[in-house]
Design an enzyme around this catalytic site. Structure first.
Site, mmCIF file in Angstrom:
data_model
loop_
_atom_site.group_PDB
_atom_site.id
_atom_site.type_symbol
_atom_site.label_atom_id
_atom_site.label_comp_id
_atom_site.label_asym_id
_atom_site.label_seq_id
_atom_site.Cartn_x
_atom_site.Cartn_y
_atom_site.Cartn_z
ATOM 1 N N PRO A 1 23.266 -19.161 63.215
ATOM 2 C CG PRO A 1 24.242 -17.682 64.666
ATOM 3 C CD PRO A 1 23.353 -18.844 64.630
ATOM 4 C CD GLU A 2 25.209 -23.286 58.667
ATOM 5 O OE1 GLU A 2 26.118 -23.880 58.077
ATOM 6 O OE2 GLU A 2 24.021 -23.355 58.311
ATOM 7 C CG HIS B 1 12.791 -11.801 71.535
ATOM 8 N ND1 HIS B 1 12.084 -12.715 72.284
ATOM 9 C CD2 HIS B 1 12.005 -11.496 70.483
ATOM 10 C CE1 HIS B 1 10.917 -12.965 71.698
ATOM 11 N NE2 HIS B 1 10.841 -12.229 70.604
ATOM 12 N NE ARG C 1 14.356 -22.548 69.206
ATOM 13 C CZ ARG C 1 14.580 -23.603 68.429
ATOM 14 N NH1 ARG C 1 15.016 -23.436 67.201
ATOM 15 N NH2 ARG C 1 14.373 -24.808 68.873
#
Length: 271
Positions: free
Chosen positions: A2-3, A92, A111
């Site tokens: 995300p930006e 996750h 991740r």
DNA sequence: AGCGGAACCTGTCGGC
DNA sequence: TGCCGACAGGTTCCGC
């Protein structure tokens, strides 16, 4: 992942739903994500009221009662999901906050690059305290940028990714902004005129505003809190478009590597 | 001081 | 089918 536009979209949705809720308890399923003492984190967070949720750069800041803050960075694959307590845990899920209203706020991260920092002094929070101004700040002017980039021989694309210069841009929007501005990403940052820098600033605000309007870009992992996708991927002009034709001039879009990351450009439109 | 490369961790995809 | 390398929206650390 995300930006700025994606983080802002998430913050808007959290801010709509969470303030006024109390954290009944917290489970940490992946310790490396929560910085510092895990037991202290769980103890302090317990029974705190969530007062406010804000964005700074790509950071999400939760203001808790008693002057504590949780500062979250989603890095590549972090996301927040708000679900009823009864929902089955997913593979996750990394951090879970059980809320007073029978919901749970889940931090999910494939991740595990994401980070949670608990602090009683935002000024002390590393990363956060080094951020440059937000893109719309009046501190962001061509004159200031010109001065700041003196002696910086790095490519302009790399400079846009430097959060100390401007906070919030990432790999997708850096490519899109430079395409919109007609600037070649490999040009040394210190060689750009003030005039060119002002074009870049204008493109930056234009692209980010548009991306915000479409709730961000969902290419692979990014999802909103309600699991809906952003839709700005439908408006990308160069990112991920290697070998496709430029919409302006029909040249082939090219993919290059800068600082171990992909950059996309039109060699004809971006001189 | 400024820069480039490795590392952090997991999953997916394409080629052989 | 299976294995292997490349690649993924980000940042920090380390050495030159």
């Amino acid at each position: 992942m995300p930006e700025l536009p994606e983080v802002q979209t998430i913050v808007n949705e959290l801010a709509e739903n969470l303030p006024g809720s109390t954290i009944s308890s917290c489970r940490i399923l992946r310790e490396s994500i929560v910085q510092g003492d895990q037991t202290r984190f769980r103890r302090i967070v317990k029974n705190k009221l969530i007062q406010k949720i804000e964005r700074r750069g790509k950071y999400i800041i939760f203001s808790l009662s008693s002057d504590f803050w949780i500062v979250v960075h989603l890095r590549m694959t972090g996301k927040f999901v708000l679900q009823p307590n009864s929902r089955q845990p997913q593979k996750h899920d990394r951090v879970v906050f059980y809320l007073s209203n029978h919901q749970k706020l889940i931090y999910s991260d494939v991740r595990c690059f994401g980070t949670f920092d608990l602090t009683d002094d935002l000024q002390e929070c590393r990363g956060l305290n080094q951020l440059g101004p937000d893109p719309w700040s009046e501190e962001v002017t061509a004159a200031r940028l010109k001065k700041e980039l003196t002696n910086r021989k790095i490519p302009i694309k790399t400079a846009l990714l430097d959060q100390k210069i401007i906070a919030g841009l990432g790999n997708i929007y850096a490519s899109e902004i430079l395409f919109d501005a007609g600037v070649n990403p490999i040009i040394a940052a210190n060689s750009l005129s003030e005039r060119k820098l002002s074009v870049i600033i204008r493109s930056m605000r234009k692209i980010l505003n548009l991306a915000l309007q479409y709730n961000g870009t969902s290419i692979s992992d990014y999802r909103r809190v309600d699991d809906k996708q952003g839709t700005f991927q439908n408006f990308l002009k160069v990112y991920g478009k290697a070998d496709q034709k430029c919409l302006n001039c029909s040249s082939q879009i090219v993919k290059i590597t800068q600082n171990q990351r992909s950059t996309f450009l039109c060699p004809t439109c971006q001189k």
